[in-house]
Scaffold this motif. Structure first.
Motif, PDB file in Angstrom:
ATOM      1  N   ASN A  37       0.827  -1.206   0.000  1.00  0.00           N
ATOM      2  CA  ASN A  37       0.000   0.000   0.000  1.00  0.00           C
ATOM      3  C   ASN A  37       0.864   1.259   0.000  1.00  0.00           C
ATOM      4  N   ILE A  52       0.872   4.067  -3.024  1.00  0.00           N
ATOM      5  CA  ILE A  52       0.571   5.465  -2.733  1.00  0.00           C
ATOM      6  C   ILE A  52       1.781   6.343  -3.013  1.00  0.00           C
ATOM      7  N   LYS A  65      -7.900   5.961  -0.455  1.00  0.00           N
ATOM      8  CA  LYS A  65      -6.563   6.117  -1.013  1.00  0.00           C
ATOM      9  C   LYS A  65      -6.412   7.468  -1.710  1.00  0.00           C
TER      10      LYS A  65
END
Length: 523
Positions: free
Chosen positions: A318, A322, A384
């Motif tokens: 993750n 990102i 997100k």
């Protein structure tokens, strides 16, 4: 806490920067790289290193107990001194680097001229060299103090209940009570302090007019004392002249112990900056169920645990996703902002630059609260997209600063020559400007990715159920001392070396490439 940490950083950083600048070119570059490595290392990783060293079962207590000097662990952690040790370790590179930048530009012939006119070495240093370094002292001190105001992770991990700072209170309010009035008021108090400090000390960053009225502002001694002092000084002119001639060509044998002291001091500072990382890296290869130094046996057990456990590898993935998106968006926006700033008037450029740098200049908890309240109104908390937008706020500032520094060194006549040969603005940018600033753009992208990958405060405020690797590390540090975090910390500590290597290779290869592309404009 911020005042003491800033003063300690200045006391340690000033002689360190001076000795680094005084070293030979190769030694200076090596030392600057050694300062950069902890600066680029994750804040959580460095904080965890001090937890491992200062803890009740940490390195220091374990060595003292095994040697028989103590029978029970010393209270080295969860107190104010541990907070100072961790904060100074984290902020010291940020104080050293501005001082090095300023000291490298000082003409050493000025101090030599002062010595040739009879000033002793310390007087020449204090009266000539130190005033010229005050812009670096001011900018480094302001930056360190303002960032220390918003420290959240280190005081909570290393300090006790009485060492909680205002940023800790704000973060707890956001996580639990969500009292918007108390949160806004607390954040405004920190913001007011930061703005007041920046306004008083941070406006004249270049230091051009800092000493214009220094001589007149000093209080003059009384007339009788001044006359007597001047008479005595003139009486010793002949003696000082003979003494200066006698020492003019004398070898300076007394500098040996000074050089040894300087080398020892720099070695201790580098040990302080790098030793915690080395301890964690060595302990991460232990095979036991608890961390040991040195490990009784070597194994990759905790590295396999990191890659096999989805709670670790999933959060790492993750963070990578990102970080890549943030790097792309921030690089585009920051590069365009830097190009716009380079073509604006000085007054507009100064105001816009301060606005762009505000997210990385002011305490991060203030930026986090403002970001949280803004994203909450558009329903992006816990997504997100919200995390990407939150991380991009600070990342854009890093890219803008780095690219702007590269644009300053570009000869604008190259762009004018391209336009005189019927190249349009877009073609001029892609064929002339872009090749010249490509290393800076790549460097800005790397810094944007690092900033996003290491972000924990913004992620904890706006992430919601989305977990990133820093948040997973922070939960492990607070709830359980899983040895897997040692492996994660080791990987994060190796990353800065890879970043610096990649940046150096990119810069080295792009130099001749950029130069070879310029003659193709005539085609």
């Amino acid at each position: 806490v911020s005042v003491v940490a800033t003063a300690t950083c200045l006391i340690l950083a000033y002689p360190t920067a001076y000795l680094i600048v005084a070293a030979s070119t190769r030694v200076r570059m090596v030392l600057i790289v050694l300062v950069f490595i902890p600066y680029l290392t994750s804040l959580l990783a460095r904080t965890y290193a001090w937890v491992v060293i200062l803890g009740d079962r940490g390195l220091i207590n374990a060595l003292l107990i095994e040697s028989g000097l103590i029978t029970s662990p010393l209270p080295l952690i969860y107190n104010r001194m541990a907070v100072y040790i961790g904060m100074v370790h984290i902020m010291l590179p940020l104080m050293i680097l501005p001082l090095i930048s300023v000291m490298q530009r000082i003409d050493r012939s000025l101090t030599a001229a002062a010595c040739s006119m009879g000033a002793r070495p310390f007087a020449a240093f204090w009266r000539v060299f130190v005033p010229l370094t005050l812009p670096g002292v001011r900018s480094g001190g302001v930056l360190v103090f303002v960032l220390c105001l918003g420290f959240y992770i280190t005081p909570q991990a290393l300090g006790g209940l009485r060492d909680a700072m205002l940023s800790t209170f704000i973060a707890d309010q956001v996580a639990s009570a969500l009292n918007v009035g108390a949160i806004a008021a607390s954040a405004f108090i920190l913001l007011s302090i930061a703005i007041a400090v920046v306004s008083m000390f941070g406006l004249d960053i270049a230091g051009k007019h800092a000493f214009a009225g220094q001589r007149n502002s000093r209080s003059r001694p009384p007339l009788v004392i001044g006359t007597a002092t001047r008479y005595l000084s003139e009486s010793f002119i002949g003696y000082r002249s003979r003494l200066w001639k006698a020492k003019l060509y004398r070898a300076r044998g007394e500098s040996r112990w000074r050089n040894a002291t300087g080398v020892l001091f720099v070695a201790l500072i580098m040990f302080y900056l790098l030793f915690p990382s080395l301890v964690v890296i060595i302990m991460s290869f232990g095979a036991g169920s608890v961390l040991e130094f040195p490990p009784s046996s070597l194994s990759l057990r905790w590295y396999r645990s990191f890659f096999d456990d989805l709670s670790w590898s999933g959060t790492a993935w993750n963070s990578v996703q990102i970080g890549v998106v943030v790097a792309i968006l921030s690089t585009i926006a920051g590069t365009l902002a830097a190009c716009g700033l380079s073509r604006s008037s000085p007054q507009v450029r100064s105001s816009l630059t301060m606005a762009i740098l505000a997210p990385i200049t002011f305490p991060v908890i203030i930026v986090g609260v403002a970001t949280y309240l803004g994203l909450a109104k558009v329903g992006l908390i816990g997504t997100k997209t919200g995390l990407i937008l939150a991380h991009s706020i600070g990342s854009i500032a890093f890219v803008t600063v780095i690219v702007s520094a590269a644009l300053v060194n570009i000869d604008r006549r190259l762009e004018q020559a391209a336009m005189s040969m019927r190249a349009g603005p877009l073609r001029t940018f892609t064929r002339v400007t872009l090749p010249l600033i490509r290393p800076a753009i790549l460097g800005g992208a790397v810094f944007a990715f690092i900033h996003s990958f290491d972000e924990v405060v913004l992620s904890s405020l706006v992430g919601g159920s989305i977990r990133t690797l820093p948040l997973r590390m922070w939960e492990s540090m607070r709830n359980e001392m899983d040895p897997t975090i040692a492996a994660v910390t080791s990987l994060l500590m190796v990353l800065p070396v890879l970043w610096l290597t990649a940046l150096y290779v990119t810069w080295w290869k792009s130099r001749p490439k950029a130069q070879s592309e310029l003659p193709d404009l005539r085609a």
